[in-house]
Design a protein around this motif. Sequence first.
Motif, PDB file in Angstrom:
ATOM      1  N   HIS A  83       0.824  -1.210   0.000  1.00 56.27           N
ATOM      2  CA  HIS A  83       0.000   0.000   0.000  1.00 56.27           C
ATOM      3  C   HIS A  83       0.859   1.262   0.000  1.00 56.27           C
ATOM      4  N   LYS A  84       2.038   1.145   0.578  1.00 58.49           N
ATOM      5  CA  LYS A  84       2.942   2.286   0.714  1.00 58.49           C
ATOM      6  C   LYS A  84       4.376   1.769   0.734  1.00 58.49           C
ATOM      7  N   LYS A  85       5.334   2.669   0.779  1.00 59.18           N
ATOM      8  CA  LYS A  85       6.736   2.272   0.859  1.00 59.18           C
ATOM      9  C   LYS A  85       6.970   1.545   2.184  1.00 59.18           C
ATOM     10  N   CYS A  86       7.573   0.374   2.100  1.00 52.08           N
ATOM     11  CA  CYS A  86       7.823  -0.445   3.295  1.00 52.08           C
ATOM     12  C   CYS A  86       9.326  -0.626   3.496  1.00 52.08           C
ATOM     13  N   SER A  87       9.720  -0.769   4.755  1.00 55.11           N
ATOM     14  CA  SER A  87      11.140  -0.913   5.055  1.00 55.11           C
ATOM     15  C   SER A  87      11.714  -2.210   4.480  1.00 55.11           C
ATOM     16  N   LYS A  88      10.893  -3.269   4.439  1.00 54.38           N
ATOM     17  CA  LYS A  88      11.364  -4.523   3.841  1.00 54.38           C
ATOM     18  C   LYS A  88      10.200  -5.233   3.144  1.00 54.38           C
ATOM     19  N   VAL A  89      10.440  -5.669   1.907  1.00 56.80           N
ATOM     20  CA  VAL A  89       9.443  -6.378   1.101  1.00 56.80           C
ATOM     21  C   VAL A  89      10.065  -7.712   0.690  1.00 56.80           C
ATOM     22  N   TYR A  90       9.270  -8.774   0.784  1.00 57.19           N
ATOM     23  CA  TYR A  90       9.745 -10.135   0.520  1.00 57.19           C
ATOM     24  C   TYR A  90       8.970 -10.759  -0.640  1.00 57.19           C
ATOM     25  N   LEU A  91       9.688 -11.510  -1.446  1.00 58.87           N
ATOM     26  CA  LEU A  91       9.074 -12.303  -2.518  1.00 58.87           C
ATOM     27  C   LEU A  91       9.855 -13.615  -2.612  1.00 58.87           C
ATOM     28  N   SER A  92       9.169 -14.725  -2.366  1.00 52.99           N
ATOM     29  CA  SER A  92       9.781 -16.049  -2.533  1.00 52.99           C
ATOM     30  C   SER A  92       8.980 -16.800  -3.581  1.00 52.99           C
ATOM     31  N   LEU A  93       9.669 -17.410  -4.535  1.00 55.31           N
ATOM     32  CA  LEU A  93       9.033 -18.191  -5.593  1.00 55.31           C
ATOM     33  C   LEU A  93       9.511 -19.631  -5.504  1.00 55.31           C
ATOM     34  N   PHE A  94       8.557 -20.544  -5.467  1.00 56.80           N
ATOM     35  CA  PHE A  94       8.839 -21.974  -5.380  1.00 56.80           C
ATOM     36  C   PHE A  94       8.286 -22.644  -6.628  1.00 56.80           C
ATOM     37  N   LEU A  95       9.166 -23.125  -7.492  1.00 58.44           N
ATOM     38  CA  LEU A  95       8.728 -23.894  -8.656  1.00 58.44           C
ATOM     39  C   LEU A  95       8.535 -25.326  -8.191  1.00 58.44           C
ATOM     40  N   GLU A  96       7.317 -25.852  -8.370  1.00 55.54           N
ATOM     41  CA  GLU A  96       7.003 -27.210  -7.935  1.00 55.54           C
ATOM     42  C   GLU A  96       6.765 -28.101  -9.147  1.00 55.54           C
ATOM     43  N   ARG A  97       7.200 -29.338  -9.029  1.00 57.74           N
ATOM     44  CA  ARG A  97       7.112 -30.323 -10.108  1.00 57.74           C
ATOM     45  C   ARG A  97       6.282 -31.510  -9.636  1.00 57.74           C
ATOM     46  N   LYS A  98       5.403 -32.010 -10.501  1.00 55.12           N
ATOM     47  CA  LYS A  98       4.570 -33.155 -10.144  1.00 55.12           C
ATOM     48  C   LYS A  98       5.326 -34.454 -10.453  1.00 55.12           C
ATOM     49  N   VAL A  99       5.507 -35.252  -9.409  1.00 54.09           N
ATOM     50  CA  VAL A  99       6.195 -36.539  -9.536  1.00 54.09           C
ATOM     51  C   VAL A  99       5.400 -37.569  -8.739  1.00 54.09           C
ATOM     52  N   ASN A 100       5.097 -38.701  -9.353  1.00 51.15           N
ATOM     53  CA  ASN A 100       4.351 -39.787  -8.693  1.00 51.15           C
ATOM     54  C   ASN A 100       3.036 -39.308  -8.080  1.00 51.15           C
ATOM     55  N   GLY A 101       2.337 -38.430  -8.797  1.00 52.14           N
ATOM     56  CA  GLY A 101       1.017 -37.983  -8.363  1.00 52.14           C
ATOM     57  C   GLY A 101       0.979 -36.845  -7.373  1.00 52.14           C
ATOM     58  N   GLY A 102       2.144 -36.341  -6.937  1.00 51.43           N
ATOM     59  CA  GLY A 102       2.161 -35.244  -5.973  1.00 51.43           C
ATOM     60  C   GLY A 102       3.192 -34.192  -6.355  1.00 51.43           C
ATOM     61  N   TYR A 103       2.983 -32.984  -5.859  1.00 48.76           N
ATOM     62  CA  TYR A 103       3.907 -31.886  -6.141  1.00 48.76           C
ATOM     63  C   TYR A 103       4.963 -31.763  -5.042  1.00 48.76           C
ATOM     64  N   SER A 104       6.180 -31.443  -5.465  1.00 53.69           N
ATOM     65  CA  SER A 104       7.254 -31.156  -4.508  1.00 53.69           C
ATOM     66  C   SER A 104       8.105 -30.021  -5.077  1.00 53.69           C
ATOM     67  N   THR A 105       8.837 -29.366  -4.200  1.00 55.89           N
ATOM     68  CA  THR A 105       9.641 -28.214  -4.604  1.00 55.89           C
ATOM     69  C   THR A 105      10.768 -28.662  -5.532  1.00 55.89           C
ATOM     70  N   TYR A 106      10.885 -27.968  -6.657  1.00 55.87           N
ATOM     71  CA  TYR A 106      11.916 -28.257  -7.654  1.00 55.87           C
ATOM     72  C   TYR A 106      13.031 -27.205  -7.594  1.00 55.87           C
ATOM     73  N   LYS A 107      12.653 -25.911  -7.494  1.00 48.98           N
ATOM     74  CA  LYS A 107      13.623 -24.819  -7.382  1.00 48.98           C
ATOM     75  C   LYS A 107      13.021 -23.709  -6.531  1.00 48.98           C
ATOM     76  N   VAL A 108      13.886 -22.928  -5.876  1.00 46.51           N
ATOM     77  CA  VAL A 108      13.444 -21.840  -4.997  1.00 46.51           C
ATOM     78  C   VAL A 108      14.266 -20.585  -5.292  1.00 46.51           C
ATOM     79  N   TRP A 109      13.581 -19.432  -5.318  1.00 47.25           N
ATOM     80  CA  TRP A 109      14.233 -18.133  -5.428  1.00 47.25           C
ATOM     81  C   TRP A 109      13.659 -17.227  -4.351  1.00 47.25           C
TER      82      TRP A 109
END
Length: 160
Positions: A83-109
């Motif tokens: 909404h306004k300028k913040c002292s700290k802003v966070y963004l985490s991206l988790f690429l998930e891959r489907k293996v054996n019928g379920g999703y798990s984390t493949y890469k993280v940024w």
Amino acid sequence: MSRGKKLLGLLMAVGLSVGMSVTPVLAETTSILDEITAEETTEDFAEDTEYYPARSTNLNCGNVKIQKVNSGELAIYGLTQCHKKCSKVYLSLFLERKVNGGYSTYKVWEFTGKNVTSLSRTIDVIVPSGTYYRVRGYHAASNDGLKESASTLTQGIMIK
């Protein structure tokens, strides 16, 4: 008629009648595309946006997108909007891959910004083909000791 010709005619008649009465049975093949669930889409693009409650002080929304670029490449995008300028802003991206019928984390940024109103990133990723991929996002903003956060999750898209 000779006995050999009669026998040959009888064998041909039996062969034709048996051959015409046989119904071919096709083997059913199961593909990962047949196993599509509510977690996946048949599109080459998926997106999710989560708005933080209206009475929040810092965090407005988080957004993630995933798009097929070609048979072995994805583009993923994430945004944390304040909404306004913040002292700290966070963004985490988790690429998930489907293996054996379920999703798990493949890469993280993980990304952080200081004294900003938003933080976004676009990432091109080379991935193995033949399965579904989706993006999970974590979005947060802090100011004066108050930290607000939200999470996002796209549907899975197939990379053939």
